[in-house]
Design a protein around this motif. Sequence first.
Motif, PDB file in Angstrom:
ATOM      1  N   UNK A  24       4.995 -11.166   9.590  1.00 23.76           N
ATOM      2  CA  UNK A  24       6.057 -12.190   9.748  1.00 23.76           C
ATOM      3  C   UNK A  24       6.783 -12.365   8.499  1.00 23.76           C
ATOM      4  N   UNK A  25       8.121 -12.574   8.290  1.00 26.52           N
ATOM      5  CA  UNK A  25       8.854 -12.777   7.133  1.00 26.52           C
ATOM      6  C   UNK A  25       8.552 -14.372   6.768  1.00 26.52           C
ATOM      7  N   UNK A  26       8.056 -15.012   7.348  1.00 25.57           N
ATOM      8  CA  UNK A  26       7.789 -16.377   6.796  1.00 25.57           C
ATOM      9  C   UNK A  26       6.294 -16.534   6.650  1.00 25.57           C
ATOM     10  N   UNK A  27       5.549 -15.379   6.578  1.00 25.62           N
ATOM     11  CA  UNK A  27       4.154 -15.614   6.580  1.00 25.62           C
ATOM     12  C   UNK A  27       3.582 -15.601   5.191  1.00 25.62           C
ATOM     13  N   UNK A  28       2.436 -15.651   5.121  1.00 29.30           N
ATOM     14  CA  UNK A  28       1.861 -15.776   3.794  1.00 29.30           C
ATOM     15  C   UNK A  28       1.752 -14.542   3.066  1.00 29.30           C
ATOM     16  N   UNK A  29       2.332 -14.243   1.818  1.00 27.28           N
ATOM     17  CA  UNK A  29       2.299 -12.945   1.234  1.00 27.28           C
ATOM     18  C   UNK A  29       1.088 -12.282   0.845  1.00 27.28           C
ATOM     19  N   UNK A  30       0.764 -11.150   1.471  1.00 24.31           N
ATOM     20  CA  UNK A  30      -0.645 -10.367   1.067  1.00 24.31           C
ATOM     21  C   UNK A  30      -0.112  -9.058   0.407  1.00 24.31           C
ATOM     22  N   UNK A  31      -0.628  -8.599  -0.619  1.00 29.06           N
ATOM     23  CA  UNK A  31      -0.100  -7.447  -0.885  1.00 29.06           C
ATOM     24  C   UNK A  31      -1.510  -6.568  -1.066  1.00 29.06           C
ATOM     25  N   UNK A  32      -1.573  -5.558  -0.418  1.00 32.26           N
ATOM     26  CA  UNK A  32      -2.668  -4.487  -0.171  1.00 32.26           C
ATOM     27  C   UNK A  32      -2.752  -3.306  -1.250  1.00 32.26           C
ATOM     28  N   UNK A  33      -3.914  -3.279  -1.897  1.00 31.78           N
ATOM     29  CA  UNK A  33      -3.951  -2.315  -3.026  1.00 31.78           C
ATOM     30  C   UNK A  33      -4.633  -1.137  -2.850  1.00 31.78           C
ATOM     31  N   UNK A  34      -4.208  -0.054  -2.428  1.00 26.72           N
ATOM     32  CA  UNK A  34      -5.068   0.974  -2.292  1.00 26.72           C
ATOM     33  C   UNK A  34      -5.825   1.913  -3.565  1.00 26.72           C
ATOM     34  N   UNK A  35      -6.775   2.574  -3.081  1.00 30.23           N
ATOM     35  CA  UNK A  35      -7.618   3.207  -4.013  1.00 30.23           C
ATOM     36  C   UNK A  35      -7.283   4.411  -4.386  1.00 30.23           C
ATOM     37  N   UNK A  36      -8.063   5.477  -5.263  1.00 31.14           N
ATOM     38  CA  UNK A  36      -8.074   6.793  -5.499  1.00 31.14           C
ATOM     39  C   UNK A  36      -7.434   7.717  -4.487  1.00 31.14           C
ATOM     40  N   UNK A  37      -6.219   8.276  -4.735  1.00 34.20           N
ATOM     41  CA  UNK A  37      -5.806   9.584  -4.038  1.00 34.20           C
ATOM     42  C   UNK A  37      -5.078   8.906  -2.661  1.00 34.20           C
ATOM     43  N   UNK A  38      -5.138   7.772  -2.459  1.00 33.55           N
ATOM     44  CA  UNK A  38      -4.670   7.297  -1.213  1.00 33.55           C
ATOM     45  C   UNK A  38      -3.086   6.836  -1.532  1.00 33.55           C
ATOM     46  N   UNK A  39      -2.445   6.348  -0.279  1.00 30.53           N
ATOM     47  CA  UNK A  39      -1.072   5.663  -0.569  1.00 30.53           C
ATOM     48  C   UNK A  39      -1.014   4.700   0.474  1.00 30.53           C
ATOM     49  N   UNK A  40       0.211   4.010   0.830  1.00 33.58           N
ATOM     50  CA  UNK A  40       0.343   2.954   1.556  1.00 33.58           C
ATOM     51  C   UNK A  40      -0.469   3.293   3.150  1.00 33.58           C
TER      52      UNK A  40
END
Length: 285
Positions: A24-40
Amino acid sequence: MSTIAVKAARLRSGLVLPYAQAGGPQGVPVVFVHGLADSWWTFEPLLRRLPAALHGYAPTQRGHGDAERPPHGYGPEDFAGDLVEFLDAAGIRRTVLAGVSSGGVAARLVAGSHPDRVAGLVLAGVPATLADKPGARALAKRVRRLGDPVPRAFVEELLSGLTARPLGRGLLATLADENLKVPARVWRETVRGLLETDLAATLRGILVPTLVLWGDADALLPRADQQRILDAVPGARLLVYGGAGHVLHQEAPERFVQDVAAFAAAVLPVRQDGDAPGAGRDAAP
């Protein structure tokens, strides 16, 4: 199901990182950070399950996936610096950072150095240290011998050792394809950076609320390793995923989203003025 939009962020350094956005555009921002060799793409199962209460971002780190590949800069501090610049580029004033596997190292560096930008920290299957992990040294030895193109058999073997529960064939194929986009030099430099960094030291100075998620069938990280995080970070709380392996976000995406949502609601409550909590006026739509 949440719709995933793929965009690109140009950092102050000039580096361009693709990122996925959902929820949701008005939701709490959560930034997910991947590990080695991965992507979004590693977060695709959970991004599609994000409730409107969360506004999820999943950047692809330098050298990985379809991100730009500078000749140098693949240590934890480099990834952490990019993460701070990503928050600026996306217009995120304050966020919950959710790092998985080695991505949690960059996330906790940012939490320790920029507590004004981080309302809460989630560490899922993140090592406290690699100094006592024979598997990490064995991986480094194998990675040093890698050449381009990186063999698919090598990637598939690594992926197969991360889960205790079977993943869908389509997801596994996509994850392997994304891993294969990473040049051998980036594999080498990223692993070297992790092993040469005093990871235990990166746990010092974290004062933001911290949630530790760990699967009790994780073949890479024993319970004692996670206890080190709890001992080092004041007030850190542990949730154990019974029967899950190393990649909790893929093996149990529904529970993962629920746990992150509950944590985010506690540390960065929704504002009453209608503005997205933590989002700047110039945040990407």
